[in-house]
Design a protein around this motif. Structure first.
Motif, PDB file in Angstrom:
ATOM      1  N   SER A 140       0.829  -1.211   0.000  1.00 15.30           N
ATOM      2  CA  SER A 140       0.000   0.000   0.000  1.00 15.30           C
ATOM      3  C   SER A 140       0.861   1.258   0.000  1.00 15.30           C
ATOM      4  O   SER A 140       0.527   2.255  -0.650  1.00 15.30           O
ATOM      5  CB  SER A 140      -0.923   0.001   1.214  1.00 15.30           C
ATOM      6  N   ALA A 141       1.982   1.217   0.724  1.00 16.55           N
ATOM      7  CA  ALA A 141       2.883   2.376   0.724  1.00 16.55           C
ATOM      8  C   ALA A 141       3.447   2.623  -0.672  1.00 16.55           C
ATOM      9  O   ALA A 141       3.507   3.780  -1.134  1.00 16.55           O
ATOM     10  CB  ALA A 141       4.009   2.159   1.727  1.00 16.55           C
ATOM     11  N   TYR A 142       3.842   1.565  -1.373  1.00 20.92           N
ATOM     12  CA  TYR A 142       4.350   1.726  -2.740  1.00 20.92           C
ATOM     13  C   TYR A 142       3.254   2.242  -3.660  1.00 20.92           C
ATOM     14  O   TYR A 142       3.515   3.080  -4.542  1.00 20.92           O
ATOM     15  CB  TYR A 142       4.888   0.399  -3.255  1.00 20.92           C
ATOM     16  N   ALA A 143       2.029   1.749  -3.465  1.00 22.68           N
ATOM     17  CA  ALA A 143       0.926   2.221  -4.301  1.00 22.68           C
ATOM     18  C   ALA A 143       0.631   3.697  -4.038  1.00 22.68           C
ATOM     19  O   ALA A 143       0.358   4.463  -4.981  1.00 22.68           O
ATOM     20  CB  ALA A 143      -0.317   1.375  -4.042  1.00 22.68           C
ATOM     21  N   VAL A 144       0.697   4.111  -2.792  1.00 18.31           N
ATOM     22  CA  VAL A 144       0.460   5.519  -2.462  1.00 18.31           C
ATOM     23  C   VAL A 144       1.559   6.403  -3.054  1.00 18.31           C
ATOM     24  O   VAL A 144       1.289   7.480  -3.605  1.00 18.31           O
ATOM     25  CB  VAL A 144       0.365   5.708  -0.939  1.00 18.31           C
ATOM     26  N   LEU A 145       2.792   5.959  -2.974  1.00 18.90           N
ATOM     27  CA  LEU A 145       3.887   6.733  -3.561  1.00 18.90           C
ATOM     28  C   LEU A 145       3.752   6.826  -5.074  1.00 18.90           C
ATOM     29  O   LEU A 145       4.025   7.874  -5.668  1.00 18.90           O
ATOM     30  CB  LEU A 145       5.226   6.091  -3.181  1.00 18.90           C
ATOM     31  N   LEU A 146       3.322   5.736  -5.697  1.00 14.92           N
ATOM     32  CA  LEU A 146       3.085   5.782  -7.138  1.00 14.92           C
ATOM     33  C   LEU A 146       1.950   6.744  -7.466  1.00 14.92           C
ATOM     34  O   LEU A 146       2.035   7.512  -8.446  1.00 14.92           O
ATOM     35  CB  LEU A 146       2.765   4.388  -7.655  1.00 14.92           C
ATOM     36  N   PHE A 147       0.909   6.725  -6.656  1.00 18.51           N
ATOM     37  CA  PHE A 147      -0.201   7.657  -6.859  1.00 18.51           C
ATOM     38  C   PHE A 147       0.275   9.106  -6.749  1.00 18.51           C
ATOM     39  O   PHE A 147      -0.089   9.958  -7.569  1.00 18.51           O
ATOM     40  CB  PHE A 147      -1.301   7.365  -5.843  1.00 18.51           C
ATOM     41  N   LEU A 148       1.089   9.400  -5.758  1.00 18.44           N
ATOM     42  CA  LEU A 148       1.604  10.755  -5.601  1.00 18.44           C
ATOM     43  C   LEU A 148       2.520  11.135  -6.763  1.00 18.44           C
ATOM     44  O   LEU A 148       2.523  12.291  -7.216  1.00 18.44           O
ATOM     45  CB  LEU A 148       2.347  10.881  -4.268  1.00 18.44           C
ATOM     46  N   TYR A 149       3.293  10.189  -7.244  1.00 16.52           N
ATOM     47  CA  TYR A 149       4.181  10.441  -8.376  1.00 16.52           C
ATOM     48  C   TYR A 149       3.371  10.787  -9.630  1.00 16.52           C
ATOM     49  O   TYR A 149       3.657  11.769 -10.336  1.00 16.52           O
ATOM     50  CB  TYR A 149       5.046   9.215  -8.617  1.00 16.52           C
ATOM     51  N   VAL A 150       2.336   9.995  -9.892  1.00 19.98           N
ATOM     52  CA  VAL A 150       1.480  10.259 -11.048  1.00 19.98           C
ATOM     53  C   VAL A 150       0.758  11.595 -10.887  1.00 19.98           C
ATOM     54  O   VAL A 150       0.649  12.387 -11.839  1.00 19.98           O
ATOM     55  CB  VAL A 150       0.477   9.110 -11.235  1.00 19.98           C
ATOM     56  N   LEU A 151       0.281  11.874  -9.671  1.00 25.75           N
ATOM     57  CA  LEU A 151      -0.414  13.133  -9.424  1.00 25.75           C
ATOM     58  C   LEU A 151       0.514  14.322  -9.612  1.00 25.75           C
ATOM     59  O   LEU A 151       0.125  15.362 -10.176  1.00 25.75           O
ATOM     60  CB  LEU A 151      -0.995  13.119  -8.015  1.00 25.75           C
ATOM     61  N   LEU A 152       1.762  14.182  -9.165  1.00 29.26           N
ATOM     62  CA  LEU A 152       2.727  15.274  -9.323  1.00 29.26           C
ATOM     63  C   LEU A 152       3.033  15.528 -10.786  1.00 29.26           C
ATOM     64  O   LEU A 152       3.091  16.680 -11.236  1.00 29.26           O
ATOM     65  CB  LEU A 152       4.010  14.930  -8.560  1.00 29.26           C
ATOM     66  N   ILE A 153       3.219  14.457 -11.556  1.00 28.73           N
ATOM     67  CA  ILE A 153       3.495  14.627 -12.985  1.00 28.73           C
ATOM     68  C   ILE A 153       2.302  15.272 -13.688  1.00 28.73           C
ATOM     69  O   ILE A 153       2.465  16.200 -14.507  1.00 28.73           O
ATOM     70  CB  ILE A 153       3.826  13.268 -13.616  1.00 28.73           C
ATOM     71  N   ALA A 154       1.094  14.823 -13.361  1.00 27.71           N
ATOM     72  CA  ALA A 154      -0.096  15.403 -13.997  1.00 27.71           C
ATOM     73  C   ALA A 154      -0.250  16.867 -13.628  1.00 27.71           C
ATOM     74  O   ALA A 154      -0.554  17.713 -14.488  1.00 27.71           O
ATOM     75  CB  ALA A 154      -1.332  14.609 -13.589  1.00 27.71           C
ATOM     76  N   PHE A 155      -0.031  17.203 -12.356  1.00 30.83           N
ATOM     77  CA  PHE A 155      -0.166  18.592 -11.921  1.00 30.83           C
ATOM     78  C   PHE A 155       0.875  19.476 -12.591  1.00 30.83           C
ATOM     79  O   PHE A 155       0.563  20.577 -13.066  1.00 30.83           O
ATOM     80  CB  PHE A 155      -0.035  18.675 -10.399  1.00 30.83           C
ATOM     81  N   ALA A 156       2.124  19.004 -12.628  1.00 32.82           N
ATOM     82  CA  ALA A 156       3.174  19.799 -13.266  1.00 32.82           C
ATOM     83  C   ALA A 156       2.904  19.967 -14.757  1.00 32.82           C
ATOM     84  O   ALA A 156       3.104  21.051 -15.323  1.00 32.82           O
ATOM     85  CB  ALA A 156       4.542  19.132 -13.043  1.00 32.82           C
ATOM     86  N   PHE A 157       2.417  18.907 -15.394  1.00 33.16           N
ATOM     87  CA  PHE A 157       2.141  18.972 -16.825  1.00 33.16           C
ATOM     88  C   PHE A 157       1.051  19.987 -17.124  1.00 33.16           C
ATOM     89  O   PHE A 157       1.200  20.847 -18.001  1.00 33.16           O
ATOM     90  CB  PHE A 157       1.727  17.577 -17.324  1.00 33.16           C
ATOM     91  N   VAL A 158      -0.057  19.906 -16.383  1.00 35.03           N
ATOM     92  CA  VAL A 158      -1.166  20.815 -16.625  1.00 35.03           C
ATOM     93  C   VAL A 158      -0.810  22.229 -16.182  1.00 35.03           C
ATOM     94  O   VAL A 158      -1.213  23.217 -16.806  1.00 35.03           O
ATOM     95  CB  VAL A 158      -2.422  20.302 -15.910  1.00 35.03           C
ATOM     96  N   ARG A 159      -0.047  22.345 -15.093  1.00 32.57           N
ATOM     97  CA  ARG A 159       0.324  23.671 -14.601  1.00 32.57           C
ATOM     98  C   ARG A 159       1.225  24.402 -15.586  1.00 32.57           C
ATOM     99  O   ARG A 159       1.051  25.602 -15.829  1.00 32.57           O
ATOM    100  CB  ARG A 159       1.042  23.526 -13.256  1.00 32.57           C
ATOM    101  N   LEU A 160       2.182  23.676 -16.159  1.00 30.23           N
ATOM    102  CA  LEU A 160       3.115  24.313 -17.079  1.00 30.23           C
ATOM    103  C   LEU A 160       2.517  24.514 -18.463  1.00 30.23           C
ATOM    104  O   LEU A 160       2.840  25.481 -19.144  1.00 30.23           O
ATOM    105  CB  LEU A 160       4.394  23.475 -17.187  1.00 30.23           C
ATOM    106  N   LEU A 161       1.635  23.597 -18.896  1.00 27.67           N
ATOM    107  CA  LEU A 161       1.113  23.636 -20.253  1.00 27.67           C
ATOM    108  C   LEU A 161      -0.393  23.776 -20.284  1.00 27.67           C
ATOM    109  O   LEU A 161      -1.019  23.527 -21.315  1.00 27.67           O
ATOM    110  CB  LEU A 161       1.514  22.358 -21.004  1.00 27.67           C
ATOM    111  N   GLY A 162      -0.989  24.190 -19.178  1.00 25.54           N
ATOM    112  CA  GLY A 162      -2.443  24.248 -19.110  1.00 25.54           C
ATOM    113  C   GLY A 162      -3.060  25.229 -20.081  1.00 25.54           C
ATOM    114  O   GLY A 162      -4.147  24.998 -20.607  1.00 25.54           O
ATOM    115  N   THR A 163      -2.384  26.346 -20.344  1.00 21.36           N
ATOM    116  CA  THR A 163      -2.947  27.328 -21.261  1.00 21.36           C
ATOM    117  C   THR A 163      -3.124  26.741 -22.648  1.00 21.36           C
ATOM    118  O   THR A 163      -4.137  26.951 -23.301  1.00 21.36           O
ATOM    119  CB  THR A 163      -2.033  28.562 -21.334  1.00 21.36           C
ATOM    120  N   ASP A 164      -2.140  25.991 -23.109  1.00 14.63           N
ATOM    121  CA  ASP A 164      -2.236  25.383 -24.424  1.00 14.63           C
ATOM    122  C   ASP A 164      -3.193  24.201 -24.443  1.00 14.63           C
ATOM    123  O   ASP A 164      -3.723  23.852 -25.486  1.00 14.63           O
ATOM    124  CB  ASP A 164      -0.858  24.930 -24.906  1.00 14.63           C
TER     125      ASP A 164
END
Length: 351
Positions: free
Chosen positions: A301-325
């Motif tokens: 469960s700890a590995y799954a939570v860390l993977l979830f946070l990793y995916v969430l961070l990548i998605a947030f950074a992607f949308v935050r940096l390129l959200g306008t486009d």
């Protein structure tokens, strides 16, 4: 007493104003109340329409996430040092499962983490290049285009498990891959060649997905833009770089974002193609599944939570940096601006 009768058509004077001055019309309170009721009614209708989706997301996403977070705070049953017997319940260990990631026992986690990142960067990069090329081919008008489109999209339609079994046969010791290169390579064993096998199979499977989304973006580009660029003297390469790419950028970014999120959760393809507990191709999803299959639900469960946070961070950074486009048409406005492709103009020759 003076006569206070006003002439016809003259409104009573406002307090502090000159006599006979027309009164300023006030916004009727009834109209404001009707507007508030209409807004409240629209908000209730929107909430009613969205509530089934929120309910499904809560059951399918939120509840498992909270349960995984809770389970990650407990350790495996193991032996009770006081009694010498296996514990009947899982002991509460707090954040120890997360702290172990940064200790000596975290080598396997970091290996899976870097494998996941490596597969994501390489496969998504190759899929983007190949997918854009596929979209450009499918967008052109030629005889047999429907057949080419169907052939390109077939790999995306094949289930991942079937695709993994197909490539496992291709990468067999006496399979097609070794016959083509004329060498004997054990693709499904430990080593960098196992990574290559996974990358080839993954790119073959999912590059058509990016090609399909980019093709949808290409089909909404007006032909007048290409005609204007052609009149301004732009060649094929410049038209692609300065016209096609900016206008198709929103669809391309959405496709890349989806593929990044999907590649970060890669599990079934390397699991079936190469196998479990292979350090060369083990991803975070495979690591969490292996821990859970060994009844170590806390670390899993700890590995799954860390993977979830990793995916969430990548998605947030992607949308935050390129959200306008992603949500706007900045590329279209840039290409359709008031100036007509000054980079493409031929130099004027003066007499």
């Amino acid at each position: 007493m003076a006569d206070t009768t006003l002439p016809p058509g003259t409104a009573p004077r406002a307090r502090g104003g000159a006599p006979g001055t027309p009164a300023a019309p006030a916004a009727p309170a009834a109209s404001r109340r009707r507007a508030r009721r209409a807004t409240a009614g629209s908000a209730r209708m929107a909430a009613l329409l969205v509530s089934p989706t929120l309910l499904v997301l809560g059951v399918v996403v939120l509840y498992p996430t909270l349960m995984a977070l809770r389970e990650s705070l407990y350790g495996p049953k193991g032996l009770d040092p006081k009694t010498g017997f296996i514990r009947a319940t899982e002991p509460f260990v707090g954040l120890r499962n997360y702290a172990d990631v940064f200790g000596a026992a975290g080598d396997r986690f970091w290996n899976a983490f870097w494998n996941t990142t490596f597969f994501t960067v390489v496969t998504v990069g190759l899929e983007t290049l190949i997918g854009v090329a596929m979209a450009l081919i499918m967008h052109r008008a030629f005889r047999g285009r429907a057949l080419v489109r169907a052939g390109i999209l077939v790999p995306w339609a094949v289930p991942t498990a079937i695709s993994a079994l197909l490539w496992r046969w291709i990468f067999n010791s006496d399979g097609v891959a070794n016959a083509l290169i004329g060498r004997q390579i054990l693709w499904t064993t430990e080593g960098f060649h196992a990574k290559v096998a996974v990358i080839v199979a993954e790119v073959w499977k999912t590059a058509p997905f990016i090609g399909l989304l980019v093709l949808a973006g290409l089909q909404v580009i007006p032909q007048e833009v290409y005609e204007a660029a052609r009149i301004d003297g732009a060649g094929a390469l410049r038209r692609f770089w300065h016209v096609t790419l900016p206008l198709v950028k929103p669809a391309l970014l959405v496709a890349v974002l989806f593929r990044c999120l999907d590649a970060l959760r890669m599990f079934d393809l390397p699991y079936i193609l190469v196998g479990a507990q292979k350090n060369s191709v083990e991803t975070l999803s495979m690591l969490a599944q292996n821990e859970a299959s060994n009844v170590r639900f806390g670390p899993a469960s700890a590995y799954a939570v860390l993977l979830f946070l990793y995916v969430l961070l990548i998605a947030f950074a992607f949308v935050r940096l390129l959200g306008t486009d992603l949500v706007g048409d900045g590329g279209a406005r840039k290409a359709r601006g008031t100036r007509r492709f000054p980079l493409f103009r031929r130099p004027e020759v003066t007499a």
